[in-house]
Design a protein around this motif. Structure first.
Motif, PDB file in Angstrom:
ATOM      1  N   ALA A 285      10.407  22.318  30.412  1.00 53.44           N
ATOM      2  CA  ALA A 285       9.016  21.912  30.209  1.00 53.44           C
ATOM      3  C   ALA A 285       8.852  21.155  28.907  1.00 53.44           C
ATOM      4  O   ALA A 285       8.066  20.196  28.815  1.00 53.44           O
ATOM      5  N   ALA A 286       9.596  21.558  27.882  1.00 54.61           N
ATOM      6  CA  ALA A 286       9.564  20.816  26.621  1.00 54.61           C
ATOM      7  C   ALA A 286      10.091  19.396  26.814  1.00 54.61           C
ATOM      8  O   ALA A 286       9.597  18.442  26.194  1.00 54.61           O
ATOM      9  N   THR A 287      11.092  19.243  27.661  1.00 53.77           N
ATOM     10  CA  THR A 287      11.624  17.918  27.989  1.00 53.77           C
ATOM     11  C   THR A 287      10.509  17.020  28.528  1.00 53.77           C
ATOM     12  O   THR A 287      10.292  15.898  28.052  1.00 53.77           O
ATOM     13  N   GLY A 288       9.809  17.535  29.554  1.00 51.20           N
ATOM     14  CA  GLY A 288       8.754  16.744  30.172  1.00 51.20           C
ATOM     15  C   GLY A 288       7.592  16.474  29.245  1.00 51.20           C
ATOM     16  O   GLY A 288       7.034  15.369  29.231  1.00 51.20           O
ATOM     17  N   ALA A 289       7.207  17.473  28.446  1.00 46.37           N
ATOM     18  CA  ALA A 289       6.093  17.281  27.507  1.00 46.37           C
ATOM     19  C   ALA A 289       6.418  16.205  26.483  1.00 46.37           C
ATOM     20  O   ALA A 289       5.560  15.392  26.109  1.00 46.37           O
ATOM     21  N   ALA A 290       7.676  16.171  26.019  1.00 45.09           N
ATOM     22  CA  ALA A 290       8.067  15.164  25.038  1.00 45.09           C
ATOM     23  C   ALA A 290       8.092  13.766  25.641  1.00 45.09           C
ATOM     24  O   ALA A 290       7.766  12.788  24.967  1.00 45.09           O
TER      25      ALA A 290
ATOM     26  N   ARG B 103      20.108  12.919  24.862  1.00 45.25           N
ATOM     27  CA  ARG B 103      20.288  11.614  25.513  1.00 45.25           C
ATOM     28  C   ARG B 103      19.041  10.739  25.402  1.00 45.25           C
ATOM     29  O   ARG B 103      19.119   9.534  25.184  1.00 45.25           O
ATOM     30  N   GLU B 104      17.872  11.387  25.553  1.00 40.15           N
ATOM     31  CA  GLU B 104      16.614  10.645  25.523  1.00 40.15           C
ATOM     32  C   GLU B 104      16.031  10.543  24.117  1.00 40.15           C
ATOM     33  O   GLU B 104      15.002   9.894  23.922  1.00 40.15           O
ATOM     34  N   GLY B 105      16.666  11.187  23.132  1.00 34.18           N
ATOM     35  CA  GLY B 105      16.150  11.145  21.767  1.00 34.18           C
ATOM     36  C   GLY B 105      14.784  11.778  21.631  1.00 34.18           C
ATOM     37  O   GLY B 105      13.935  11.291  20.866  1.00 34.18           O
ATOM     38  N   LEU B 106      14.554  12.885  22.322  1.00 37.21           N
ATOM     39  CA  LEU B 106      13.226  13.502  22.362  1.00 37.21           C
ATOM     40  C   LEU B 106      12.941  14.305  21.093  1.00 37.21           C
ATOM     41  O   LEU B 106      13.819  14.992  20.564  1.00 37.21           O
ATOM     42  N   ASP B 107      11.698  14.255  20.652  1.00 37.67           N
ATOM     43  CA  ASP B 107      11.288  14.974  19.439  1.00 37.67           C
ATOM     44  C   ASP B 107      10.938  16.415  19.798  1.00 37.67           C
ATOM     45  O   ASP B 107       9.776  16.818  19.787  1.00 37.67           O
ATOM     46  N   VAL B 108      11.968  17.174  20.146  1.00 38.59           N
ATOM     47  CA  VAL B 108      11.812  18.578  20.521  1.00 38.59           C
ATOM     48  C   VAL B 108      12.570  19.434  19.519  1.00 38.59           C
ATOM     49  O   VAL B 108      13.780  19.266  19.331  1.00 38.59           O
ATOM     50  N   THR B 109      11.853  20.340  18.867  1.00 39.43           N
ATOM     51  CA  THR B 109      12.484  21.345  18.017  1.00 39.43           C
ATOM     52  C   THR B 109      12.491  22.656  18.779  1.00 39.43           C
ATOM     53  O   THR B 109      11.431  23.227  19.062  1.00 39.43           O
ATOM     54  N   THR B 110      13.671  23.118  19.142  1.00 38.81           N
ATOM     55  CA  THR B 110      13.819  24.359  19.893  1.00 38.81           C
ATOM     56  C   THR B 110      14.147  25.495  18.935  1.00 38.81           C
ATOM     57  O   THR B 110      15.096  25.394  18.144  1.00 38.81           O
TER      58      THR B 110
ATOM     59  N   ALA C  10       6.109  12.838  28.099  1.00 36.88           N
ATOM     60  CA  ALA C  10       4.704  12.493  28.311  1.00 36.88           C
ATOM     61  C   ALA C  10       4.003  12.095  27.029  1.00 36.88           C
ATOM     62  O   ALA C  10       3.120  11.219  27.040  1.00 36.88           O
ATOM     63  N   CYS C  11       4.373  12.732  25.922  1.00 34.30           N
ATOM     64  CA  CYS C  11       3.662  12.525  24.644  1.00 34.30           C
ATOM     65  C   CYS C  11       4.670  12.217  23.541  1.00 34.30           C
ATOM     66  O   CYS C  11       4.930  13.064  22.667  1.00 34.30           O
ATOM     67  N   PRO C  12       5.265  11.021  23.557  1.00 25.68           N
ATOM     68  CA  PRO C  12       6.336  10.722  22.601  1.00 25.68           C
ATOM     69  C   PRO C  12       5.884  10.688  21.149  1.00 25.68           C
ATOM     70  O   PRO C  12       6.726  10.757  20.244  1.00 25.68           O
ATOM     71  N   ASP C  13       4.584  10.594  20.895  1.00 25.66           N
ATOM     72  CA  ASP C  13       4.085  10.544  19.525  1.00 25.66           C
ATOM     73  C   ASP C  13       3.690  11.905  18.974  1.00 25.66           C
ATOM     74  O   ASP C  13       3.172  11.999  17.854  1.00 25.66           O
ATOM     75  N   ARG C  14       3.927  12.965  19.751  1.00 27.45           N
ATOM     76  CA  ARG C  14       3.565  14.305  19.305  1.00 27.45           C
ATOM     77  C   ARG C  14       4.810  15.176  19.181  1.00 27.45           C
ATOM     78  O   ARG C  14       5.699  15.108  20.043  1.00 27.45           O
ATOM     79  N   PRO C  15       4.892  16.018  18.156  1.00 27.87           N
ATOM     80  CA  PRO C  15       6.039  16.921  18.042  1.00 27.87           C
ATOM     81  C   PRO C  15       5.942  18.036  19.080  1.00 27.87           C
ATOM     82  O   PRO C  15       4.856  18.566  19.344  1.00 27.87           O
ATOM     83  N   VAL C  16       7.074  18.379  19.671  1.00 32.50           N
ATOM     84  CA  VAL C  16       7.139  19.472  20.639  1.00 32.50           C
ATOM     85  C   VAL C  16       7.978  20.589  20.033  1.00 32.50           C
ATOM     86  O   VAL C  16       9.109  20.354  19.595  1.00 32.50           O
ATOM     87  N   TRP C  17       7.421  21.790  20.003  1.00 32.78           N
ATOM     88  CA  TRP C  17       8.154  22.972  19.563  1.00 32.78           C
ATOM     89  C   TRP C  17       8.362  23.869  20.778  1.00 32.78           C
ATOM     90  O   TRP C  17       7.388  24.302  21.416  1.00 32.78           O
TER      91      TRP C  17
END
Length: 520
Positions: free
Chosen positions: A390-395, A424-431, A397-404
């Motif tokens: 879900a974090a993958t998809g949220a990031a 691979r996608e360079g997503l801004d996800v902090t897990t 959808a909203c590339p300008d927002r940080p996802v935790w």
């Protein structure tokens, strides 16, 4: 144009711009069509459960459908758990399932299966395209069904995909969601102004800021207790938003929250029930003698209904908004309290929080209630392995927002390959993985269901099934092996430094927080 090309272009014309894919042989013409239509973003996942969970997270944040591309019945089966969560969240998802060519099905090849039966367990709409000429219309119909908050599954036989004669078709504009009737609004108003104890239980779109503001006005004017459903699909929280307590997961706590209630008004939520059956405890959580009033159903225009109701029972009343208030930064070894306090102290403005922290996150609601405004996504259906996808998809959808992504260690392992897609996608996800080396929630449930009394001897065999050691999981090694920078932390100071470092650098990060389990 072949059928696959017509399908991709129909999805795009209908507003579906992202496809999370784990394709196989039967989907190769769809893959080729994606290459010819660069406007459709294709995101590769290494497991179908990541693809379906990513589509769920994307659609929850984008408020429009995402597509998945899955390989025959077994591929769909691998994605079912997160489709179950999406169904419970009323998330719009379009599944495209490749199938054998129609001439090949009679041979009962190894991957032949009853796709309709598998899809039926989660799909509110499904269809099998039987001719290339129909593919465009079928795709448009799938998108229209998904916009109604259903899982739509379209099966595409390989020959229908490769044959020529397809034409793109766009889905019609989405229909307005059902509004509350005047009778439902009047009934809710009568209950709320009756002078008897009331609960206003919100879900659906009523957990966005506008719906919560209206609900807060109603609660202030009538004295009703305001609660949100236990696992809302998406809830807006933090400073400047009406704070709302969620109905507890544990039955005893939920019973306490609802004790003495005579009227429960539902706005986008279901009537409350226990998550599981427990010996000697109720399944229906409506107190004896209580009455349930449905203002708006789960998939209805609940926020709009609350605004109408607020204008009726709370004219001129302003909502009580949460102030900005962060917890003090803790120090010393991490535990379930301090780990939440660090998150509350550092959560960035505009963050999207995907929460699958289970027992380790019990202190998170209080610690983050006054953080800067953010969105929170929860595990609506209880099928674990939701958080990382879900974090993958949220990031996306909203590339300008940080996802935790707040993730428990056991559930992280279900869909850990999502980290590869993050890299691979360079997503801004902090897990943040809460590593307590246990299925702590199941230790709790062993007691809740009364099974602990049946454990023989020292219970070593039972305990071993709830333990995640021998060997210990090394999430730093796992993450770095998939291209995600990672660090292990054991103190609040180390965790704060790691989160600040992640915020300062682009791309994904993982922080493995070592904490003791809440349930020994």
């Amino acid at each position: 144009m072949n059928g696959a090309g017509a399908l991709v272009r129909s999805l795009l014309a209908s507003g579906v711009e992202v496809c999370f894919a784990n394709p196989g042989t039967s989907e190769m013409h769809f893959v080729a069509a994606l290459d010819a239509v660069p406007e459709m973003r294709a995101v590769l996942t290494l497991f179908e459960g990541v693809a379906t969970g990513a589509a769920d997270g994307y659609a929850r944040m984008a408020d429009r459908p995402a597509a998945t591309l899955l390989h025959l019945g077994p591929g769909l089966g691998n994605g079912l758990a997160n489709l179950h969560n999406a169904r419970r969240a009323h998330t719009p998802v379009v599944n495209v399932i490749g199938d054998h060519a129609t001439s090949h099905t009679k041979y009962d090849a190894p991957l032949e299966s009853d796709i309709a039966a598998v899809a039926g367990s989660v799909s509110g709409w499904q269809r099998r395209s039987t001719s290339t000429a129909e593919v465009g219309a079928d795709a448009a119909a799938a998108v229209a069904a998904a916009r109604d908050g259903r899982i739509a599954t379209l099966v595409l036989p390989a020959d229908v995909s490769w044959d020529d004669g397809g034409e793109p078709v766009a889905a019609p504009p989405p229909a307005a969601r059902a509004s509350a009737t005047p009778e439902a609004i009047r009934d809710a108003a009568d209950a709320l102004t009756s002078g008897e104890p009331c609960v206003l239980l919100v879900g659906g779109d009523a957990t966005r800021a506008g719906g919560l503001a209206a609900a807060g006005r109603i609660a202030s004017a009538t004295g009703a207790k305001l609660l949100a459903e236990t696992f809302p699909a998406r809830i807006e929280r933090g400073a400047g938003v009406v704070a709302v307590e969620r109905l507890a997961y544990l039955t005893d706590m939920a019973v306490h929250q609802l004790a003495g209630t005579r009227h429960i008004v539902l706005a986008g939520a279901r009537s409350p029930v226990a998550f599981f059956a427990y010996p000697g405890k109720p399944s229906d959580l409506v107190p004896e003698g209580g009455h349930v009033h449905t203002l708006a159903p789960q998939d209805g225009a609940a926020a709009e209904a609350l605004e109408e109701l607020a204008d009726l029972v709370a004219p001129g009343i302003a909502p009580d908004l949460a102030p900005l208030a962060r917890p003090a930064m803790p120090t010393g070894p991490l535990d379930v309290q301090s780990v939440s306090a660090v998150i509350g102290a550092l959560l960035p403005e505009g963050a999207i929080v995907v929460d699958e922290s289970v027992t380790s996150g019990f202190a998170l609601p209080a610690a983050t209630a006054g953080a800067p405004r953010h969105d929170w996504l929860t595990l609506t259906g209880g099928a674990i392995g939701f958080g990382l996808p879900a974090a993958t998809g949220a990031a996306v959808a909203c590339p300008d927002r940080p996802v935790w992504c707040l993730e428990a260690d056991g559930s992280a392992m279900y869909t850990i390959s999502a980290l590869w897609t993050h890299a691979r996608e360079g997503l801004d996800v902090t897990t943040i993985v809460f590593n307590n080396s246990a299925y702590a929630i199941l230790r709790l449930e062993l007691q809740q269901v009364g099974a602990a009394g049946f454990v023989v001897g020292d219970g070593a065999r039972a305990r071993s099934l709830l333990d995640l050691s021998r060997p210990d999981l090394d999430f730093v090694a796992i993450a770095t092996g998939m291209g995600v920078p990672a660090v292990r932390v054991t103190t609040a100071e180390e965790m704060a430094a790691a989160l600040r470092r992640a915020a300062a650098e682009n791309g994904p990060h993982l922080v493995e927080a070592i904490i003791p389990p809440l349930v020994p």
